[in-house]
Design a protein around this motif. Sequence first.
Motif, mmCIF file in Angstrom:
data_model
loop_
_atom_site.group_PDB
_atom_site.id
_atom_site.type_symbol
_atom_site.label_atom_id
_atom_site.label_comp_id
_atom_site.label_asym_id
_atom_site.label_seq_id
_atom_site.Cartn_x
_atom_site.Cartn_y
_atom_site.Cartn_z
ATOM 1 N N THR A 1 0.715 -1.190 0.090
ATOM 2 C CA THR A 1 0.049 0.015 -0.006
ATOM 3 C C THR A 1 0.944 1.360 0.015
ATOM 4 O O THR A 1 1.810 1.136 0.505
ATOM 5 C CB THR A 1 -0.902 -0.003 1.118
ATOM 6 O OG1 THR A 1 -0.077 -0.192 2.424
ATOM 7 C CG2 THR A 1 -2.107 -0.816 1.167
ATOM 8 N N ARG B 1 -1.283 0.685 -8.902
ATOM 9 C CA ARG B 1 -2.828 0.459 -9.420
ATOM 10 C C ARG B 1 -3.002 -1.104 -9.668
ATOM 11 O O ARG B 1 -3.972 -1.616 -9.300
ATOM 12 C CB ARG B 1 -2.861 1.023 -10.831
ATOM 13 C CG ARG B 1 -3.191 2.362 -10.519
ATOM 14 C CD ARG B 1 -3.996 3.043 -11.748
ATOM 15 N NE ARG B 1 -3.023 2.837 -12.870
ATOM 16 C CZ ARG B 1 -2.412 4.003 -13.567
ATOM 17 N NH1 ARG B 1 -2.248 5.048 -12.837
ATOM 18 N NH2 ARG B 1 -1.495 3.838 -14.554
ATOM 19 N N MET C 1 -3.841 -2.922 -6.212
ATOM 20 C CA MET C 1 -4.817 -2.395 -5.500
ATOM 21 C C MET C 1 -6.132 -3.764 -5.554
ATOM 22 O O MET C 1 -6.587 -3.805 -4.664
ATOM 23 C CB MET C 1 -5.617 -1.510 -5.934
ATOM 24 C CG MET C 1 -4.834 -0.052 -5.815
ATOM 25 S SD MET C 1 -4.927 0.359 -3.873
ATOM 26 C CE MET C 1 -3.194 -0.017 -3.532
ATOM 27 N N TRP C 2 -6.146 -4.392 -6.615
ATOM 28 C CA TRP C 2 -7.097 -5.408 -6.790
ATOM 29 C C TRP C 2 -6.829 -6.377 -5.660
ATOM 30 O O TRP C 2 -7.756 -7.140 -4.903
ATOM 31 C CB TRP C 2 -6.918 -6.081 -8.119
ATOM 32 C CG TRP C 2 -7.504 -5.451 -9.229
ATOM 33 C CD1 TRP C 2 -6.756 -4.470 -9.939
ATOM 34 C CD2 TRP C 2 -8.870 -5.417 -9.841
ATOM 35 N NE1 TRP C 2 -7.531 -4.098 -10.998
ATOM 36 C CE2 TRP C 2 -8.834 -4.450 -10.696
ATOM 37 C CE3 TRP C 2 -10.092 -6.024 -9.106
ATOM 38 C CZ2 TRP C 2 -9.969 -4.417 -11.576
ATOM 39 C CZ3 TRP C 2 -11.156 -5.876 -10.049
ATOM 40 C CH2 TRP C 2 -11.080 -4.690 -10.885
ATOM 41 N N VAL D 1 -5.012 -5.867 -2.793
ATOM 42 C CA VAL D 1 -5.271 -5.246 -1.535
ATOM 43 C C VAL D 1 -6.761 -5.317 -1.129
ATOM 44 O O VAL D 1 -6.936 -5.785 0.037
ATOM 45 C CB VAL D 1 -4.963 -3.756 -1.574
ATOM 46 C CG1 VAL D 1 -5.510 -2.949 -0.318
ATOM 47 C CG2 VAL D 1 -3.654 -3.523 -1.692
#
Length: 435
Positions: A379, A404, A407-408, A410
């Motif tokens: 993150t 980016r 993020m999926w 996370v």
Amino acid sequence: MADQNTVLILFGLLFLLILLRMPIGVTLIAVAVVGIGESLSWRIAWASLGTVPFQFASNWVLSSVPTFLFMGFICYHAKLTQGLFEAARVWLSALPGGLAVASVFGCAGFAAVTGSSVACSAAMGKVAVPEMNARGYNVGLATGTVAASGTIGALIPPSIILILYGIIAQVSINQLFLGGIVAGLLTALAYVLVIIVRVKLNPDLAPSFHEEVTGRERLIALANTWPVLLIIFGVFGGLFSGVFTPTEAGAVGAFLSCVVSFFKGTLTWQALRTSARETLVTTSSLLVIAIGASLLTRFLALSGLGDVLLEAVLALGLPAAAIMVGIVCVYLLLGMILEPIGAMLLTLPIVLPIVEETGYSLLWFGILLAKVLEVGMITPPVGMNVYVIKSVVGKLTTTTAIFRGVMWFVFVDLLILALMIAVPGLVLFLPQLLG
């Protein structure tokens, strides 16, 4: 009991120095010693500085930290793990996003001999990302998958985070390792699922390719993983069967990694020297941070702040699950600015009494904590694994694009954390079954 205003000012100073990027171990030691000296007595402060480091460093279980680290560095520098991705590739390439799926399982296998997120990401990034790029994979999917999959390294044994947590919380390291296996495999399967679903919905992310692989080629690729498999079975077979303790397991693993790499012909003097040096540097850094955390624990006990915070949290009258969600949110925020081990050792003296008072198992919390700390590795703004991948791929993509891409994962990690809180038995069944 010390003056609470003085204690709060010192804790404010502690976080300020950390935000200013002061070494966290030195900061913890300085603030703890000054706090004890100003709040109570400088005689007590100097006595603590003389006794606490010795008491912590003399813990025999700590000897497993350098030996497991050395095992991991030898496996990495002697190139014992090179066959992992290739084996996963030839067996899984037919799946949607097969190379990304292979990267997940390659990282899981690598984790079993390193226990380091950064090492997993670096090693797999050098092999998997160029392969996926050559096959036309979306660069965000390729780099995000490897960066996120590296976090499995702190869950699957030998996890340095779990070893240090077990020492501080007085929890069985064997049982933490068993729970870590469950959490690591659950994470890997969840990552695989999100990759397959994304590629199914948007095939342009990972163009399919038809590679004719014979059964013989699959068996050869699987056979090339023998160095890692031998070390894994040797170490964890003996560990979980009770033949030797976690402390002895580290020594066995270090010995096996040297023997296997010697017979494989990859144990050079350069690999041996580099592994020894990195083991010494990493162990020293961890010990300084851990000693600082021990001094902070002494400061909290003498100042009474820990009791005040515990009473304040319990006075809120919140359900235990709500308190745990709050703790997880705090760690998610800390993970954005601190590296995992520093964040854990900084906060455990405050958090452990709260966890015990709310009735949660310290074994379960250790596994949950390892998982939530690793989310911080992907993150922003710190996201150490992301920067490791960026250093590996160079100008292939930007740091923003990698963030980016992760993020999926996370989002998937947050779902796993929610599941672990809602169903604690999910990660406890294996420790309870074999413990």
